[in-house]
Design an enzyme around this catalytic site. Structure first.
Site, mmCIF file in Angstrom:
data_model
loop_
_atom_site.group_PDB
_atom_site.id
_atom_site.type_symbol
_atom_site.label_atom_id
_atom_site.label_comp_id
_atom_site.label_asym_id
_atom_site.label_seq_id
_atom_site.Cartn_x
_atom_site.Cartn_y
_atom_site.Cartn_z
ATOM 1 N N TYR A 84 -15.390 -2.874 7.644
ATOM 2 C CA TYR A 84 -13.976 -2.618 8.453
ATOM 3 C C TYR A 84 -13.279 -3.010 9.687
ATOM 4 C CZ TYR A 84 -10.411 0.987 8.339
ATOM 5 O OH TYR A 84 -8.960 1.698 9.127
ATOM 6 N N ALA A 85 -14.240 -2.784 10.843
ATOM 7 C CA ALA A 85 -14.608 -2.717 11.377
ATOM 8 C C ALA A 85 -13.720 -3.960 12.614
ATOM 9 C CB ALA A 85 -14.991 -2.259 13.308
ATOM 10 N N ALA A 86 -14.332 -4.817 12.005
ATOM 11 C CA ALA A 86 -14.442 -6.405 11.994
ATOM 12 C C ALA A 86 -12.731 -6.849 11.272
ATOM 13 C CB ALA A 86 -15.121 -7.410 11.245
ATOM 14 N N GLY A 140 1.205 -1.199 0.104
ATOM 15 C CA GLY A 140 0.239 0.138 0.387
ATOM 16 C C GLY A 140 0.534 1.239 -0.360
ATOM 17 N N ALA A 141 2.056 1.368 -0.587
ATOM 18 C CA ALA A 141 3.240 2.127 -0.720
ATOM 19 C C ALA A 141 2.570 3.578 -1.424
ATOM 20 C CB ALA A 141 5.202 1.760 -0.486
ATOM 21 N N VAL A 171 -3.347 -7.031 -3.572
ATOM 22 C CA VAL A 171 -1.965 -8.001 -1.741
ATOM 23 C C VAL A 171 -2.959 -9.493 -2.502
ATOM 24 C CG1 VAL A 171 -0.551 -5.851 -1.070
ATOM 25 C CG2 VAL A 171 -3.263 -6.639 -0.347
HETATM 26 N N1 LIG Z 1 -6.116 7.330 6.604
HETATM 27 C C1 LIG Z 1 -6.736 7.016 7.991
HETATM 28 O O1 LIG Z 1 -7.572 8.055 8.529
HETATM 29 C C2 LIG Z 1 -6.578 5.637 8.443
HETATM 30 C C3 LIG Z 1 -7.179 5.099 9.927
HETATM 31 C C4 LIG Z 1 -6.945 4.275 10.679
HETATM 32 C C5 LIG Z 1 -6.268 2.981 9.279
HETATM 33 N N2 LIG Z 1 -5.513 3.751 8.654
HETATM 34 C C6 LIG Z 1 -5.381 2.287 7.411
HETATM 35 O O2 LIG Z 1 -4.042 2.585 6.809
HETATM 36 C C7 LIG Z 1 -3.944 2.437 5.675
HETATM 37 C C8 LIG Z 1 -3.433 3.179 5.032
HETATM 38 O O3 LIG Z 1 -5.245 3.898 4.668
HETATM 39 P P1 LIG Z 1 -4.730 5.463 3.735
HETATM 40 O O4 LIG Z 1 -5.284 6.121 5.001
HETATM 41 O O5 LIG Z 1 -2.885 5.493 3.808
HETATM 42 O O6 LIG Z 1 -5.245 5.314 2.363
HETATM 43 P P2 LIG Z 1 -5.094 5.472 0.575
HETATM 44 O O7 LIG Z 1 -6.366 5.011 0.104
HETATM 45 O O8 LIG Z 1 -4.105 6.553 1.459
HETATM 46 O O9 LIG Z 1 -3.483 4.305 0.611
HETATM 47 C C9 LIG Z 1 -4.278 2.390 0.404
HETATM 48 C C10 LIG Z 1 -2.591 2.391 -0.293
HETATM 49 O O10 LIG Z 1 -3.601 0.796 -0.146
HETATM 50 C C11 LIG Z 1 -3.134 0.761 -2.200
HETATM 51 N N3 LIG Z 1 -4.252 -0.793 -1.880
HETATM 52 C C12 LIG Z 1 -5.146 -0.719 -1.802
HETATM 53 N N4 LIG Z 1 -5.777 -1.936 -2.306
HETATM 54 C C13 LIG Z 1 -5.041 -3.001 -2.168
HETATM 55 C C14 LIG Z 1 -4.756 -4.626 -2.474
HETATM 56 N N5 LIG Z 1 -5.901 -5.045 -2.650
HETATM 57 N N6 LIG Z 1 -3.029 -4.485 -3.160
HETATM 58 C C15 LIG Z 1 -2.414 -3.577 -3.188
HETATM 59 N N7 LIG Z 1 -2.633 -2.405 -3.214
HETATM 60 C C16 LIG Z 1 -4.092 -2.062 -2.750
HETATM 61 C C17 LIG Z 1 -4.352 1.848 -2.866
HETATM 62 O O11 LIG Z 1 -3.786 1.862 -4.305
HETATM 63 C C18 LIG Z 1 -3.117 3.060 -1.829
HETATM 64 O O12 LIG Z 1 -1.974 2.974 -2.223
HETATM 65 C C19 LIG Z 1 -5.306 1.413 5.927
HETATM 66 O O13 LIG Z 1 -5.021 0.541 5.890
HETATM 67 C C20 LIG Z 1 -6.571 2.417 6.210
HETATM 68 O O14 LIG Z 1 -7.284 0.877 6.593
HETATM 69 C C21 LIG Z 1 -5.932 4.914 7.836
#
Ligand SMILES: NC(=O)c1ccc[n+]([C@@H]2O[C@H](COP(=O)([O-])OP(=O)(O)OC[C@H]3O[C@@H](n4cnc5c(N)ncnc54)[C@H](O)[C@@H]3O)[C@@H](O)[C@H]2O)c1
Length: 249
Positions: free
Chosen positions: A151-153, A19-20, A65
């Site tokens: 999501y929460a689960a 997810g980079a 992934v």
């Molecule tokens: N932003 C928030 O407020 C927040 C809060 C709590 C947790 N999170 C968690 O942090 C993590 C990153 O979230 P974010 O806010 O940076 O989101 P984001 O959407 O900016 O980034 C997520 C990245 O994951 C990639 N991705 C999604 N599904 C994929 C897949 N099947 N295979 C490969 N890549 C995939 C996307 O292309 C994206 O680049 C997530 O797990 C999210 O649940 C985010």
């Protein structure tokens, strides 16, 4: 005695970050690169991933992934010291209207892929006698809100998976989670802009945060770097909350 900065350095360490391409995962990749890590970045967004990897001199692997075999291929291509499972989705939907594809996709990306990457990469770490894994969960695991059943689960599952992994992969590998609260990623900024810059939801969320603002992706990345580094040598099975105090409210 080594200073804390030295202990957080990642020079010579090989790290995989999923997810980079954007958001928190990109911030982790940037922190890790700054700390000297040799990076393999994974994301399904090939274009954005190539831009991030190019700017950091990192290897890029465009993939979903949830591809079960991809995890083994990636694990075989790099003797990883660090794995960060950050790829995630967060669509919402009322529980009584959730369909099977929503539930399955969210659980597959957020939870099953985290397990699969841990399994594939963790095996080599155990064989080599060292490693650190950091999973990105969410405060939704502890205090879910309406519309976030799947999501929460999934994130509660990530914490349970983190704890079992920490037990089973010890003592060679440490496994921890972070549980961010609301973080101002580009995706969140875009949603605020679409709502005319005054999204009531965002204002309400900020009012619930004792520190009075949303977090920045880099504020999550710094904690991830600490947990991945030798500075956290006696930390495993933990879930570190990064939410400006929101869970207290
Ligand atoms: N932003 C928030 O407020 C927040 C809060 C709590 C947790 N999170 C968690 O942090 C993590 C990153 O979230 P974010 O806010 O940076 O989101 P984001 O959407 O900016 O980034 C997520 C990245 O994951 C990639 N991705 C999604 N599904 C994929 C897949 N099947 N295979 C490969 N890549 C995939 C996307 O292309 C994206 O680049 C997530 O797990 C999210 O649940 C985010």
């Amino acid at each position: 005695m080594r200073g804390l900065g030295d202990l957080c350095a990642l020079g010579g360490q090989r790290a995989i970050v999923t997810g980079a391409a954007t958001g928190i995962g990109e911030a982790v990749a940037r922190r890790f690169a700054d700390a000297g890590a040799d990076l393999l970045l994974i994301d399904r967004d090939e274009t954005l991933l190539a831009a991030v990897a190019g700017s950091l001199g990192a290897r890029a692997h465009a993939a979903d992934v949830t591809d079960w075999d991809m995890a083994e291929r990636v694990a075989a291509s790099i003797d990883a010291d660090i794995l960060v499972n950050c790829a995630g989705l967060y669509p919402s939907g009322p529980l009584l209207e959730l369909d099977e594809s929503h539930w399955d996709r969210l659980l597959d990306v957020n939870l099953k892929a985290t397990m699969r990457m841990t399994q594939a990469v963790g095996r080599g770490m155990v064989d080599r006698g060292r490693g650190a894994i950091v999973n990105i969960a969410s405060v939704q695991a502890f205090r879910p809100t309406a519309g976030k059943a799947a999501y929460a689960a999934s994130k509660a599952g990530v914490i349970a998976l983190t704890q079992v992994s920490a037990i089973e992969l010890a003592p060679a590998v440490r496994v921890n989670a972070v549980t961010p609260g609301p973080i101002m990623t580009d995706a969140v900024k875009a949603a605020v802009a679409r709502a005319g810059g005054s999204a009531p939801l965002t204002a309400r969320r900020i009012s619930q945060v004792p520190l009075g603002r949303l977090g920045e992706p880099d504020e999550v990345a710094r904690v991830v770097q600490f947990l991945a580094s030798p500075a956290a040598a006696f930390v495993t099975g933990a879930a570190w909350t990064i939410d400006g105090g929101a869970l207290l409210g």
